[in-house]
Design a protein around this motif. Structure first.
Motif, mmCIF file in Angstrom:
data_model
loop_
_atom_site.group_PDB
_atom_site.id
_atom_site.type_symbol
_atom_site.label_atom_id
_atom_site.label_comp_id
_atom_site.label_asym_id
_atom_site.label_seq_id
_atom_site.Cartn_x
_atom_site.Cartn_y
_atom_site.Cartn_z
ATOM 1 N N ARG A 185 10.292 -37.579 -19.872
ATOM 2 C CA ARG A 185 10.675 -38.743 -18.697
ATOM 3 C C ARG A 185 10.391 -38.943 -17.490
ATOM 4 O O ARG A 185 10.856 -37.580 -16.853
ATOM 5 C CB ARG A 185 12.375 -39.122 -19.419
ATOM 6 N N ASN A 186 10.384 -39.558 -16.821
ATOM 7 C CA ASN A 186 10.331 -39.082 -15.389
ATOM 8 C C ASN A 186 11.465 -40.139 -14.795
ATOM 9 O O ASN A 186 12.209 -41.041 -14.655
ATOM 10 C CB ASN A 186 9.140 -40.558 -14.878
ATOM 11 N N LEU A 187 12.309 -39.021 -13.718
ATOM 12 C CA LEU A 187 13.587 -38.856 -13.925
ATOM 13 C C LEU A 187 13.580 -39.271 -12.534
ATOM 14 O O LEU A 187 13.940 -40.631 -11.605
ATOM 15 C CB LEU A 187 13.926 -37.348 -13.003
ATOM 16 N N SER A 188 11.996 -39.798 -11.300
ATOM 17 C CA SER A 188 12.436 -40.253 -10.200
ATOM 18 C C SER A 188 10.855 -39.880 -9.147
ATOM 19 O O SER A 188 10.353 -39.454 -9.586
ATOM 20 C CB SER A 188 13.735 -39.648 -9.319
ATOM 21 N N VAL A 189 10.703 -40.467 -8.383
ATOM 22 C CA VAL A 189 8.963 -41.051 -7.870
ATOM 23 C C VAL A 189 8.660 -40.328 -7.349
ATOM 24 O O VAL A 189 8.352 -38.819 -6.925
ATOM 25 C CB VAL A 189 9.134 -42.676 -7.393
ATOM 26 N N LYS A 190 9.937 -39.129 -6.725
ATOM 27 C CA LYS A 190 10.652 -38.397 -5.195
ATOM 28 C C LYS A 190 11.522 -36.916 -6.198
ATOM 29 O O LYS A 190 12.473 -37.486 -6.929
ATOM 30 C CB LYS A 190 10.583 -38.616 -4.815
ATOM 31 N N PRO A 191 10.355 -35.836 -5.847
ATOM 32 C CA PRO A 191 11.904 -34.519 -6.207
ATOM 33 C C PRO A 191 13.120 -35.322 -5.927
ATOM 34 O O PRO A 191 13.896 -35.843 -4.293
ATOM 35 C CB PRO A 191 11.707 -33.396 -5.720
ATOM 36 N N VAL A 192 14.153 -34.973 -6.820
ATOM 37 C CA VAL A 192 15.520 -35.325 -6.541
ATOM 38 C C VAL A 192 16.365 -34.101 -6.877
ATOM 39 O O VAL A 192 16.034 -32.620 -6.212
ATOM 40 C CB VAL A 192 16.711 -35.616 -7.546
ATOM 41 N N GLU A 193 17.192 -34.111 -5.056
ATOM 42 C CA GLU A 193 17.764 -33.373 -4.314
ATOM 43 C C GLU A 193 18.731 -32.425 -5.111
ATOM 44 O O GLU A 193 19.474 -31.137 -5.067
ATOM 45 C CB GLU A 193 18.482 -33.969 -3.133
ATOM 46 N N GLU A 194 19.577 -33.128 -5.788
ATOM 47 C CA GLU A 194 20.739 -31.948 -6.545
ATOM 48 C C GLU A 194 19.901 -32.911 -8.530
ATOM 49 O O GLU A 194 20.654 -34.012 -9.179
ATOM 50 C CB GLU A 194 22.357 -32.106 -6.468
ATOM 51 N N PHE A 195 19.642 -32.026 -8.994
ATOM 52 C CA PHE A 195 19.086 -32.593 -10.315
ATOM 53 C C PHE A 195 20.029 -32.444 -11.955
ATOM 54 O O PHE A 195 20.026 -33.481 -12.232
ATOM 55 C CB PHE A 195 17.846 -31.314 -10.549
ATOM 56 N N ASN A 196 20.989 -31.864 -10.969
ATOM 57 C CA ASN A 196 22.781 -31.855 -12.643
ATOM 58 C C ASN A 196 22.829 -33.161 -12.222
ATOM 59 O O ASN A 196 23.528 -33.856 -13.370
ATOM 60 C CB ASN A 196 23.017 -30.787 -12.458
ATOM 61 N N LEU A 197 22.864 -33.326 -10.892
ATOM 62 C CA LEU A 197 23.397 -34.940 -10.845
ATOM 63 C C LEU A 197 22.871 -36.351 -10.986
ATOM 64 O O LEU A 197 23.410 -37.394 -11.572
ATOM 65 C CB LEU A 197 23.918 -34.872 -9.108
ATOM 66 N N ALA A 198 21.509 -36.009 -10.965
ATOM 67 C CA ALA A 198 20.524 -37.148 -11.105
ATOM 68 C C ALA A 198 20.357 -37.110 -12.254
ATOM 69 O O ALA A 198 20.617 -37.818 -13.117
ATOM 70 C CB ALA A 198 19.243 -36.710 -10.304
ATOM 71 N N GLY A 215 12.251 -45.090 -8.605
ATOM 72 C CA GLY A 215 10.482 -44.746 -9.535
ATOM 73 C C GLY A 215 10.738 -43.727 -10.444
ATOM 74 O O GLY A 215 9.590 -44.038 -11.984
ATOM 75 N N GLY A 216 11.682 -43.881 -11.039
ATOM 76 C CA GLY A 216 12.506 -43.691 -12.374
ATOM 77 C C GLY A 216 12.671 -43.612 -13.807
ATOM 78 O O GLY A 216 12.190 -45.603 -14.150
ATOM 79 N N GLU A 217 12.734 -43.518 -14.601
ATOM 80 C CA GLU A 217 12.709 -44.112 -15.840
ATOM 81 C C GLU A 217 13.974 -43.787 -16.434
ATOM 82 O O GLU A 217 14.347 -42.785 -16.662
ATOM 83 C CB GLU A 217 12.229 -44.011 -17.221
ATOM 84 N N SER A 218 15.096 -45.445 -16.581
ATOM 85 C CA SER A 218 16.162 -44.996 -17.458
ATOM 86 C C SER A 218 16.022 -44.056 -18.316
ATOM 87 O O SER A 218 15.086 -44.037 -18.904
ATOM 88 C CB SER A 218 16.764 -46.456 -17.669
#
Length: 186
Positions: free
Chosen positions: A79-92, A106-109
């Motif tokens: 799954r594409n989490l976000s178009v750009k790297p997330v700062e806090e992966f666990n939160l995201a 830019g990510g997928e639900s």
């Protein structure tokens, strides 16, 4: 006629920003032999994979063993989490599991990623009914697919996965009958 899908979460990879081309690490390469040894006993007919290099590398030993090529299926990519790297992966990642319709920019639900994974899974079940199919994939999409068939497979289950991991899902047509974990790190 029962169909078995062997979902193989890819082995450990070496981080690079190239998501598609990220290779397995030395540890991951060592685990490929163990994965292959386990799956050699399962009478595998077909080997499929996400297009991501680490997923293909994880299951290509099985494909070689049965004398076939790995068939790439885009629906099994992570799954594409976000178009750009997330700062806090666990939160995201927690937020998308808590709110299935939510997506980061830019990510997928969870809902959209699950639909993509289920479409691929149902196609495989229909095309290869009665066969044993290995699917090289990724943790999040694998659990989203499993969650569609049984809600017991959710965020907590995902957090407890190994890298790699193998789950055998047995289907009668499109009905999930049972799930067995066949990976053992020891």
């Amino acid at each position: 006629m029962l169909t078995n899908l062997y979902f193989v979460r890819h082995a450990h990879s070496t981080y690079t920003p190239d998501e598609l081309g990220r290779p397995l690490s030395n540890r991951g390469i060592a685990d490929v032999e163990r994965i292959t040894n386990i799956l050699e006993r399962e009478n595998i007919d077909i080997v499929m994979s996400s297009p991501y290099k680490r997923a293909v590398q994880t299951v290509e030993g099985v494909a070689k063993f049965i004398g076939k090529e790995v068939t790439v299926e885009d629906g099994f990519k992570e799954r594409n989490l976000s178009v750009k790297p997330v700062e806090e992966f666990n939160l995201a990642i927690t937020k998308v599991w808590e709110e299935p319709a939510f997506s980061w920019e830019g990510g997928e639900s969870n809902i959209n990623a699950q639909k993509r994974g289920i479409k691929a899974t149902l196609k495989v079940l229909e095309t290869y009914e009665g066969k044993n199919i290995v699917v090289g994939t990724h943790g999040n999409i694998m659990v989203l697919i499993m969650n569609f068939f049984d809600e017991i497979y959710g965020f907590s289950f995902w957090k407890d996965l190994d890298m790699p991991d193998i789950y055998k899902l047995t289907f009668d047509k499109k009905n999930l009958k049972k799930v067995n974990r066949i990976w053992n790190r020891t």
